[in-house]
Design a protein around this motif. Structure first.
Motif, PDB file in Angstrom:
ATOM      1  N   ASP A   7     -46.485 -27.634  16.768  1.00  0.00           N
ATOM      2  CA  ASP A   7     -45.726 -28.320  17.818  1.00  0.00           C
ATOM      3  C   ASP A   7     -45.433 -27.411  18.994  1.00  0.00           C
ATOM      4  O   ASP A   7     -44.370 -27.483  19.616  1.00  0.00           O
ATOM      5  N   GLY A   8     -46.323 -26.512  19.315  1.00  0.00           N
ATOM      6  CA  GLY A   8     -46.119 -25.586  20.424  1.00  0.00           C
ATOM      7  C   GLY A   8     -47.157 -24.497  20.393  1.00  0.00           C
ATOM      8  O   GLY A   8     -47.990 -24.437  19.492  1.00  0.00           O
ATOM      9  N   GLY A  45     -43.422 -18.627  18.493  1.00  0.00           N
ATOM     10  CA  GLY A  45     -43.853 -19.415  19.637  1.00  0.00           C
ATOM     11  C   GLY A  45     -43.513 -18.780  20.966  1.00  0.00           C
ATOM     12  O   GLY A  45     -42.680 -17.864  21.047  1.00  0.00           O
ATOM     13  N   ASP A  47     -41.906 -20.175  23.280  1.00  0.00           N
ATOM     14  CA  ASP A  47     -40.607 -20.644  23.752  1.00  0.00           C
ATOM     15  C   ASP A  47     -39.454 -20.120  22.903  1.00  0.00           C
ATOM     16  O   ASP A  47     -38.326 -20.621  22.991  1.00  0.00           O
ATOM     17  N   SER A  49     -39.435 -20.214  19.590  1.00  0.00           N
ATOM     18  CA  SER A  49     -39.392 -20.908  18.300  1.00  0.00           C
ATOM     19  C   SER A  49     -39.964 -20.035  17.196  1.00  0.00           C
ATOM     20  O   SER A  49     -40.920 -19.299  17.405  1.00  0.00           O
ATOM     21  N   PHE A  51     -41.445 -20.699  13.386  1.00  0.00           N
ATOM     22  CA  PHE A  51     -41.885 -21.737  12.458  1.00  0.00           C
ATOM     23  C   PHE A  51     -42.044 -21.131  11.063  1.00  0.00           C
ATOM     24  O   PHE A  51     -42.475 -19.996  10.915  1.00  0.00           O
ATOM     25  N   ILE A  64     -38.375 -25.370  11.538  1.00  0.00           N
ATOM     26  CA  ILE A  64     -38.403 -24.818  12.890  1.00  0.00           C
ATOM     27  C   ILE A  64     -36.984 -24.427  13.289  1.00  0.00           C
ATOM     28  O   ILE A  64     -36.029 -25.156  13.048  1.00  0.00           O
ATOM     29  N   ARG A  65     -36.884 -23.250  13.900  1.00  0.00           N
ATOM     30  CA  ARG A  65     -35.611 -22.849  14.476  1.00  0.00           C
ATOM     31  C   ARG A  65     -35.877 -22.130  15.796  1.00  0.00           C
ATOM     32  O   ARG A  65     -36.723 -21.233  15.841  1.00  0.00           O
ATOM     33  N   ARG A  66     -35.192 -22.535  16.821  1.00  0.00           N
ATOM     34  CA  ARG A  66     -35.387 -21.946  18.140  1.00  0.00           C
ATOM     35  C   ARG A  66     -34.259 -20.969  18.449  1.00  0.00           C
ATOM     36  O   ARG A  66     -33.098 -21.232  18.165  1.00  0.00           O
ATOM     37  N   HIS A  67     -34.644 -19.849  19.063  1.00  0.00           N
ATOM     38  CA  HIS A  67     -33.678 -18.811  19.402  1.00  0.00           C
ATOM     39  C   HIS A  67     -33.743 -18.529  20.897  1.00  0.00           C
ATOM     40  O   HIS A  67     -34.656 -18.965  21.584  1.00  0.00           O
TER      41      HIS A  67
END
Length: 346
Positions: A7-8, A45, A47, A49, A51, A64-67
């Motif tokens: 997804d990225g 990722g 951005d 992210s 995964f 998924i966790r975004r930082h």
């Protein structure tokens, strides 16, 4: 294995056999498809992210966790539960520690300027960093204190470290000198020297020259410290260096396109996996390749049996080698003799 949709845009990947108590995370998915050893794949990722795919083939659970640390450029496992990640945001680089269970992030090492690459020794005691100021820094993993700083003459691209031989290798990008410094269009050409230095003293050990048309993309030490594999984005292929004599033992020329990376297996010291720009991945055995290689030109090669099973070769290195052909036409060296002859006959 099925395709794992991130997804990225992915910038980095890592994988490890996960500990067995993680099986409960997959029970709700498909318990019948679980293997005793689960695989954990971590992706970084552009951005920020992170995964995580956990499970057995075709039964992977994605998390998924975004930082806010920025793009995740490189991932290295230092244990079955922890990875180090190189993140970059607004020109500033930070190496963070990521917990595999929660994907939580905490700062591990902050550098004053941008980081081009980092590497960790196989025993997880030493961290080496190559930065944008043409400096290689050796850092103690336990205390995060800087042990040595080495200033280089050229741009640092990649780094590698071996705690067995207590050596560090820095792959660089340097402008070519002389008449071949530019191409026919006036574009500057580069080469990829590799500087090897002593971890204990910080002193220069060797300067390896062999990648003459492009910068170094990848460096990897064998766990036992015997070999160093280097890759440049040229048509020569990955090179294997002897860490005792610093001679080039082998050039892996079977890639049809420029190689982009190569790594020595952490479990098998003579196994190399390399990939090229067309997506081809090859697996090599260093010992078997170097064992059937003369140090110089092969002067003569002939069959010495009527069924074509055995071959004998003579080289300019004054050695005679006897090979046996396997069913798949792989030559296995069975005898090597050193003498003064320049020819061989069956």
């Amino acid at each position: 294995w099925e395709c794992l949709d991130p997804d990225g845009a992915l910038l980095s990947l890592g994988a490890v056999c996960y500990r067995e108590d993680a099986a409960q995370e997959c029970e709700a998915n498909d318990p019948s498809s679980l293997n005793p050893k689960l695989i954990c794949i971590i992706g970084g990722g552009d951005d920020g992210s992170i995964f995580k795919w956990l499970g057995a083939p075709r039964s992977m659970i994605k998390t998924i966790r975004r930082h806010q640390q920025g793009a995740v450029r490189k991932l290295l496992f230092i244990s079955n539960i922890t990875i180090l990640a190189l993140t970059e945001r607004a020109g500033k680089s930070v190496i963070v520690s990521v917990d595999i269970d929660t994907l939580g992030v905490s700062n591990f090492y902050r550098h004053d300027i941008g980081i081009a690459d980092f590497s960790v020794s196989h025993d997880n005691t030493l961290l080496v960093i190559g930065d944008d100021a043409q400096v290689s820094c050796l850092v103690c993993m336990k205390t995060q204190s800087v042990l040595h700083k080495i200033k280089h003459e050229h741009t640092v691209k990649v780094v590698a470290v071996s705690s067995v031989t207590m050596l560090c290798a820095t792959g660089m990008q340097a402008k070519r000198a002389g008449a071949g410094s530019c191409d026919m269009y006036g574009i500057t050409l580069y080469c990829g020297p590799i500087q090897v230095w002593d971890i204990k003293t910080g002193l220069h050990v060797a300067l390896l020259r062999g990648h003459d048309t492009a910068a170094i993309n990848s460096l990897s030490f064998a766990r036992n410290g015997k070999f160093l594999v280097s890759v440049s984005h040229d048509w020569q292929g990955p090179k294997v260096w002897d860490c005792n004599t610093w001679e080039c033992l082998l050039v892996m020329t079977q890639h049809s396109q420029p190689a982009v990376t190569a790594q020595i297996s952490p479990d098998f010291d003579d196994t190399v996996v390399s990939a090229d720009s067309m997506g081809t991945i090859k697996v090599w055995k260093i010992e078997s390749c170097t064992g059937r290689r003369h140090a110089g030109t092969v002067r003569h090669l002939t069959s010495c049996s009527h069924d074509g099973r055995f071959f004998i070769s003579a080289g300019a290195d004054s050695s005679v080698r006897l090979f046996e052909r396997d069913s798949d036409w792989t030559l296995k060296q069975v005898l090597s003799m050193t003498g003064q002859g320049k020819s061989a006959s069956g």
